[in-house]
Design an enzyme around this catalytic site. Structure first.
Site, PDB file in Angstrom:
ATOM      1  N   SER A 101      31.977  92.995  53.427  1.00 24.12           N
ATOM      2  CA  SER A 101      32.072  92.697  54.850  1.00 24.12           C
ATOM      3  C   SER A 101      30.719  92.212  55.327  1.00 24.12           C
ATOM      4  O   SER A 101      29.695  92.506  54.708  1.00 24.12           O
ATOM      5  CB  SER A 101      32.513  93.949  55.598  1.00 24.12           C
ATOM      6  OG  SER A 101      31.609  94.252  56.636  1.00 24.12           O
ATOM      7  N   LYS A 102      30.719  91.467  56.439  1.00 25.58           N
ATOM      8  CA  LYS A 102      29.425  90.961  56.871  1.00 25.58           C
ATOM      9  C   LYS A 102      28.527  92.079  57.374  1.00 25.58           C
ATOM     10  O   LYS A 102      27.352  91.890  57.577  1.00 25.58           O
ATOM     11  CB  LYS A 102      29.559  89.813  57.861  1.00 25.58           C
ATOM     12  CG  LYS A 102      30.311  90.066  59.120  1.00 25.58           C
ATOM     13  CD  LYS A 102      30.160  88.811  59.982  1.00 25.58           C
ATOM     14  CE  LYS A 102      31.258  88.670  60.999  1.00 25.58           C
ATOM     15  NZ  LYS A 102      31.217  87.389  61.661  1.00 25.58           N
ATOM     16  N   ARG A 103      29.097  93.264  57.534  1.00 25.40           N
ATOM     17  CA  ARG A 103      28.267  94.404  57.927  1.00 25.40           C
ATOM     18  C   ARG A 103      27.605  95.080  56.719  1.00 25.40           C
ATOM     19  O   ARG A 103      26.671  95.846  56.884  1.00 25.40           O
ATOM     20  CB  ARG A 103      29.100  95.411  58.705  1.00 25.40           C
ATOM     21  CG  ARG A 103      29.343  94.991  60.152  1.00 25.40           C
ATOM     22  CD  ARG A 103      30.342  95.892  60.844  1.00 25.40           C
ATOM     23  NE  ARG A 103      31.652  95.767  60.219  1.00 25.40           N
ATOM     24  CZ  ARG A 103      32.526  94.812  60.496  1.00 25.40           C
ATOM     25  NH1 ARG A 103      32.227  93.885  61.382  1.00 25.40           N
ATOM     26  NH2 ARG A 103      33.696  94.737  59.892  1.00 25.40           N
ATOM     27  N   ASP A 104      28.106  94.805  55.509  1.00 26.21           N
ATOM     28  CA  ASP A 104      27.456  95.391  54.329  1.00 26.21           C
ATOM     29  C   ASP A 104      26.065  94.782  54.175  1.00 26.21           C
ATOM     30  O   ASP A 104      25.926  93.564  54.203  1.00 26.21           O
ATOM     31  CB  ASP A 104      28.269  95.081  53.057  1.00 26.21           C
ATOM     32  CG  ASP A 104      29.595  95.825  53.032  1.00 26.21           C
ATOM     33  OD1 ASP A 104      29.642  96.934  53.588  1.00 26.21           O
ATOM     34  OD2 ASP A 104      30.570  95.294  52.468  1.00 26.21           O
ATOM     35  N   SER A 106      25.442  91.861  51.949  1.00 29.16           N
ATOM     36  CA  SER A 106      26.015  90.552  52.224  1.00 29.16           C
ATOM     37  C   SER A 106      25.081  89.700  53.084  1.00 29.16           C
ATOM     38  O   SER A 106      25.370  88.544  53.364  1.00 29.16           O
ATOM     39  CB  SER A 106      27.387  90.702  52.898  1.00 29.16           C
ATOM     40  OG  SER A 106      27.216  91.006  54.250  1.00 29.16           O
TER      41      SER A 106
END
Ligand code: GLU
Ligand code: ZN
Length: 494
Positions: free
Chosen positions: A262-265, A268
């Site tokens: 996810s773009k929150r990881d 990433s």
């Protein structure tokens, strides 16, 4: 890239400037860029900034900076312009209002007065009854009296697109034939009650107006494709679009624990890779492999090789796994491929503040150039350079206490004393001679070279691991090396 005369391929990369650029977004940009290059087509860069609450100018600047750092180029876009300018959706609001009006006038869209609570209640009831839970068509055919009553209640409507009552089938360039039945694709909102147009409208409208021929994007957007196909049909009927583009949905990228990245990881975030010293070509090589490969036995390639070979039909529809170790290994290979001068220049950011712990006047270009080739064959990412060469530029080595404890055993003082004598007598123009000195010191104390060199390395560099030791000593020089061995002996004696 210049579009070849006669080439009809037009693709787009159209991020929203929200937050930091992430690897999924870069992979999408990469595949579109490669597709355009491969077909000598046109790459349109468009900014989807219609969500004032989430978009920011800072994200926009970061996005541009990141794409340039990666080495992408595009033919049309904000700042460079083009025949379909402007390329920022926030500057195209009148266009969308006009299209929405035309869709309403033609009956392809209608005003929906349902409140969120009403929608929620009906959705829950439909779910409980096992019926499809999407919008139920409540406002499709309101009478004038009903509309008047809603207005009298002070309701402001959204604009909803009327999905045709038919099955939609299309051939995805990656996934083959896909079919969506009407009950799975309910009527959807295209303009908010406050008049703000939604992604569902602006994205396909711009693709139509900008004459996009191929839409390549992440699988997460697959569910919007049947809606867009229906919208395209309506736009074509109204003379706004010339048919429907081809669609290709790029596979999901899975992170740790086989969860969708996810773009929150944190892993990433593109900035992370940049700050750790990934080379753009190393990162792009790795990201190419998220769903595509050049051949079964060639993992390392240049972007020229990639774009020459890239075919969207070869993209694997199965989820791709993001593997940091592999990304680093590929980056390491690209570091080896640089010419040494290029390598020394690319390390520059990590040789000064805020990364470097030494003061700028202690940095020594000649020493750096001497050690660089040894570092180039060993680093996985450029940021590792700082710790590997700090012993050359710090007045005293930065002693890592764990390394000290590990290397300094009983008898280390005796070994270091002998090593100092032998080193003092060695030929300091030859790393080989320094090695022989330490080898001989080891022999005198019944130690193999590996065991004998560990205390020397910690005394001189502060760490148990690092660049080849004897070359390191030679580059540091006799005087400093012996002084550091003396300092270590003094510490051992204390
Ligand atoms: N702005 C959209 C996004 O960043 C673009 C999606 C698309 O490619 O259609 O998700
Ligand atoms: Zn409604």
């Amino acid at each position: 890239m210049a579009s070849a005369p006669g080439s009809s391929v037009r693709v787009r990369f159209c991020p929203s400037p929200t937050g930091n650029p992430h690897v999924g977004l870069v992979r999408t940009a990469l595949f579109n860029w490669a597709f355009a290059k491969h077909h000598q087509g046109t790459l349109v860069f468009r900014i989807e900034d219609t969500d004032a609450a989430r978009d920011s100018e800072e994200s926009y600047d970061q996005l541009l900076d990141s794409l340039r750092w990666l080495g992408f180029d595009w033919d049309e876009g904000p700042e460079i312009g083009g025949p379909h300018a402007p390329y920022r959706q926030s500057q195209r609001m009148d266009l969308y209002a006009d299209v929405a009006r035309k869709l309403l006038d033609a009956g392809h869209a209608y005003h929906c007065y349902c409140s969120q609570e009403e929608l929620d209640t009906r959705r829950d009831a439909a779910r409980a009854a096992g019926r499809p839970s999407g919008y139920d068509g409540h406002c499709r055919d309101l009478t004038e009296a009903q509309v008047a009553e809603y207005k009298a209640q002070g309701r402001t409507p959204i604009v909803r697109f009327r999905m045709p009552d038919e099955t939609i089938t299309f051939t995805d360039l990656v996934r083959g034939e896909l079919t969506f039945t009407p009950e799975n694709v309910p009527d959807f909102g295209i303009v908010r009650a406050n008049g703000a147009p939604l992604y569902t409208l602006v994205n396909p409208v711009d693709d139509a107006l900008m004459e996009i021929t191929h839409v390549l994007r992440g699988e997460d957007l697959l569910s919007s494709t049947p809606r867009q196909i229906a919208l395209y049909k309506a736009l074509t009927e109204l003379g706004i679009a010339q048919g429907t583009p081809h669609f290709g949905h790029l596979p999901y990228v899975m992170g740790e624990g086989n969860k969708k990245l996810s773009k929150r990881d944190p892993e990433s975030s593109l900035n992370l890779y940049r700050e750790r010293g990934f080379l753009p070509e190393g990162l792009l090589n790795y990201l190419s492999l998220l769903g595509w490969s050049l051949s079964a036995d060639q993992d390392i390639f240049t972007m020229d090789e990639m774009t020459a070979a890239f075919d969207i039909a070869d993209v694997n529809p199965n989820p791709a796994r993001f593997d940091l170790k592999k990304a680093e290994a590929i980056n390491a290979d690209h570091i080896r491929l640089l010419d040494v001068k290029d390598f020394t220049e690319r390390c520059a950011p990590w040789l000064k503040a805020p990364y470097a712990p030494w003061s700028p006047q202690d940095f020594d270009q000649a020493r750096w150039e001497a050690i660089a080739p040894h570092a180039q064959t060993r680093l996985k990412v450029l940021s590792e350079i700082t710790d590997n060469v700090d012993f050359l530029f710090l007045p005293e080595p930065a002693v890592d206490e764990a390394s000290w404890t590990k290397a300094m055993k009983e008898g280390s003082d005796a070994l270091l004393t002998t090593a100092r004598e032998k080193l003092a007598a060695a030929d300091w123009t030859s790393a080989e001679s320094l090695k022989e000195a330490v080898l001989a010191a080891g022999e005198a104390h019944g130690l193999k070279l590996g065991k004998a060199q560990a205390p020397v390395r910690v005394a001189v560099t502060g760490r148990t691991v690092g660049l080849p030791l004897f070359e390191s000593l030679e580059i540091l020089g006799k005087e400093k090396t012996l002084a550091r061995v003396d300092a270590a002996l003094a510490r051992l004696a204390a």
